[in-house]
Design a protein around this motif. Structure first.
Motif, short mmCIF file in Angstrom:
data_model
loop_
_atom_site.label_atom_id
_atom_site.label_comp_id
_atom_site.label_asym_id
_atom_site.label_seq_id
_atom_site.Cartn_x
_atom_site.Cartn_y
_atom_site.Cartn_z
N THR A 284 0.83 -1.21 0.00
CA THR A 284 0.00 0.00 0.00
C THR A 284 0.86 1.25 0.00
O THR A 284 0.60 2.21 -0.73
CB THR A 284 -0.93 0.00 1.22
OG1 THR A 284 -1.77 -1.17 1.18
CG2 THR A 284 -1.80 1.24 1.26
N GLN A 288 1.13 4.11 -2.96
CA GLN A 288 0.83 5.50 -2.60
C GLN A 288 2.00 6.41 -2.94
O GLN A 288 1.82 7.52 -3.44
CB GLN A 288 0.48 5.60 -1.12
CG GLN A 288 0.03 7.00 -0.70
CD GLN A 288 -0.42 7.04 0.75
OE1 GLN A 288 -0.90 6.05 1.29
NE2 GLN A 288 -0.27 8.19 1.40
N GLU A 292 1.77 9.52 -5.40
CA GLU A 292 1.97 10.84 -4.81
C GLU A 292 3.35 11.42 -5.11
O GLU A 292 3.79 12.36 -4.45
CB GLU A 292 1.76 10.76 -3.29
CG GLU A 292 0.37 10.34 -2.87
CD GLU A 292 -0.70 11.34 -3.32
OE1 GLU A 292 -0.44 12.55 -3.29
OE2 GLU A 292 -1.78 10.88 -3.73
N TYR A 305 8.16 6.39 0.30
CA TYR A 305 6.90 6.70 0.96
C TYR A 305 7.08 7.85 1.96
O TYR A 305 8.06 7.90 2.70
CB TYR A 305 6.38 5.47 1.69
CG TYR A 305 5.14 5.72 2.52
CD1 TYR A 305 3.91 5.90 1.90
CD2 TYR A 305 5.22 5.78 3.91
CE1 TYR A 305 2.77 6.12 2.66
CE2 TYR A 305 4.08 6.01 4.68
CZ TYR A 305 2.86 6.18 4.04
OH TYR A 305 1.74 6.42 4.78
#
Length: 536
Positions: A284, A288, A292, A305
């Motif tokens: 996940t 992300q 992003e 991340y």
């Protein structure tokens, strides 16, 4: 099948040749040797199915030859022919799997029976080897698919690690003491260039990409790359060892891609999490971080991340939202200069934050589309107001890097064209020109002259040229030529049609004339253009 007869006595070799009905057993080639050393050379070169050998020979005897055969040519069947019943001669034949031990002088029936058993045994084993080989091929095809599916389920949290643990250890080299993990995610949608290399085949592209990743990761036994079976990613790399070096491995993968295909990819990378319970969360995070990633950081390909979005992006977003509303009002005013100023101010406010994520880009495009839809409904009339809008220009350059300048200028040109088109619906002259242009768009493949247009729309030739130029700012002939050249480019890029056929389809009967027009417009001949597109 091939056969080798090894005996230092010529009459024995001739007797074997004479007695055995070779054609019956489909034996095409029969070789002879006088000792074990000669036999070894022939066996290595010809790989016979059956070897008939004496036990007592000069240089290398039968016992040594049988031992060598057992080690280096295990599929070859042996029949020993000897003048001695001594157990020291019989023992090697038994130990090394001889089919039979025949005594001299030779008995033809015994010889033929032994040969038949040897040939039959060799054929049966050959069929079994081929069957096993075919099964292994099938398993090698299915094995990657199996792991793609199972690891996709593990990343998605729909299968437990305990179900896969032993297979992961045995087949993929997972260490039993693995305690930490990290996941990287690659989406091919962010690199149309790599997909183009494989003619848009996403399955083939992801297969190749997973192999490139495993050449770096799996061979070091640090993890495994697999094709993700669901939406949100195309290739996933699961690190279970050397997790601190994950970014270095991903940089190596990008370097391999750059050397092989001239491109690098954007890759999302999770934090280091506990294994195996953190696998799903790591996946996940990696997705992300890719979604992003900051598009304004040029040259950065590995996106780690981050816990939350940037404060600068949030603060700048409020200001840009207000400027977007101002942009909508400038469109409604009908003042093109005012619109350009408002657009530049809005775009610069986004760039000024220093942060523009992929999701942020999509959000701004969606907001802008809403502004344009509202403007069209209030400004345009009838059919024009309800017409569906085409996709916005992409902001990626040839190297799959996001170019803010390219995105901004593409959007501005897109809106200015829409602005110009909408003005066409507001005067009678403009409506006529719009009808003429629509006619050209639909019939460019036919022979069209200025007189033809004048007759069709009940105008003089002079009026057609003047009105078209006044409203569009472009000569009618130039518009038609550019339209045809654009269609020709599409056909050259996406088909293997001959140039003569492409010429016909875009309205030129003469291929040579088409080539001259194309080169004048693009600076390249059609063949040069097609070759360049294929190489890119």
């Amino acid at each position: 099948m091939k056969v080798l007869i090894v005996d230092d006595e010529k009459h024995v070799r001739e007797a074997i040749r004479y007695f055995v009905p070779w054609e019956k057993y489909d034996v095409r080639d029969i070789y002879e040797a006088t000792n074990g050393q000669e036999a070894m050379e022939i066996i290595l070169e010809q790989q016979p199915a059956v070897v008939f050998t004496d036990m007592r020979m000069p240089l290398m005897d039968g016992a040594e030859l049988l031992e060598w055969l057992h080690r280096y040519s295990p599929y070859t069947k042996t029949i020993v022919i000897s003048g001695y019943q001594d157990f020291s001669y019989v023992k090697p034949a038994i130990v090394y799997g001889g089919i039979d031990y025949l005594l001299k002088p030779l008995n033809s029936k015994q010889l033929i029976s032994a040969a038949e058993r040897a040939f039959q045994k060799w054929k049966e084993e050959k069929q079994e080897r081929e069957r096993t080989f075919r099964q292994n091929i099938q398993l090698n095809i299915l094995r990657p698919l199996y792991w793609d599916k199972k690891l996709s389920e593990l990343a998605g949290g729909t299968v437990s690690f305990q179900e896969l643990e032993e297979a992961l250890i045995e087949e993929l080299g997972l260490p039993r003491n693995a305690k930490r993990c990290r996941i990287a995610v690659i989406s091919l949608q962010s690199s149309g260039l790599l997909l183009k290399k494989f003619r848009g085949d996403i399955q083939l592209t992801s297969f190749v990409l997973a192999n490139v990743c495993n050449e770096t990761v799996s061979l070091r036994k640090q993890g495994f790359a697999f094709r993700y079976w669901h939406e949100g990613a195309d290739v996933v790399v699961l690190f279970w060892d050397g997790v601190e070096e994950a970014e270095d491995r991903l940089l190596e993968i990008n370097e391999s891609l750059k050397q092989a295909y001239g491109i690098s990819l954007d890759i999302g990378l999770s934090r280091i999490l506990p294994f195996p319970e953190g696998v799903s969360d790591a996946f996940t995070q990696a997705r992300q971080s890719l979604a992003e990633r900051n598009l304004l950081l040029l040259g950065k390909r590995i996106h780690e991340y981050r816990e939350d979005s940037s404060e600068a992006e949030r603060t700048g977003g409020a200001k840009a939202a207000a400027l977007l509303e101002k942009l909508g009002l400038s469109l409604l005013s009908g003042d093109i200069d005012k619109f350009i100023r408002s657009f530049e101010e809005w775009a610069n406010s986004i760039a000024g934050t220093g942060v523009l994520t992929v999701s942020g880009l999509r959000d701004w495009e969606e907001r802008l589309r809403n502004v344009l839809t509202k403007w069209r409904q209030e400004w345009a009339e009838g059919e024009e107001a309800s017409r569906a809008e085409s996709a916005f220009p992409a902001g990626m350059d040839e190297s799959s890097n996001f170019s803010f300048e390219r995105w901004r200028e593409g959007l501005k040109a897109y809106i200015l064209k829409m602005f110009s088109e909408s003005k066409l619906s507001r005067t009678s002259d403009s409506r006529i020109v719009r009808e003429i242009r629509d006619y050209l768009d639909k019939n460019y493949q036919q022979e069209i002259t200025l007189q033809h247009i004048a007759d069709r729309f009940f105008l003089s030739r002079e009026n057609v040229s003047r009105k078209f130029k006044q409203v569009t700012g472009e000569n009618l002939s130039d518009y038609l030529t550019n339209l045809r050249i654009d269609k020709a480019k599409e056909l050259l890029q996406n088909s293997d049609m001959r140039l003569s056929r492409i010429s016909e389809l875009i309205g030129y009967e003469d291929e040579k004339y088409f080539s001259r027009v194309f080169k004048k417009a693009t600076g390249q001949t059609p063949r040069e253009y097609r070759k360049r597109e294929e190489e890119s």
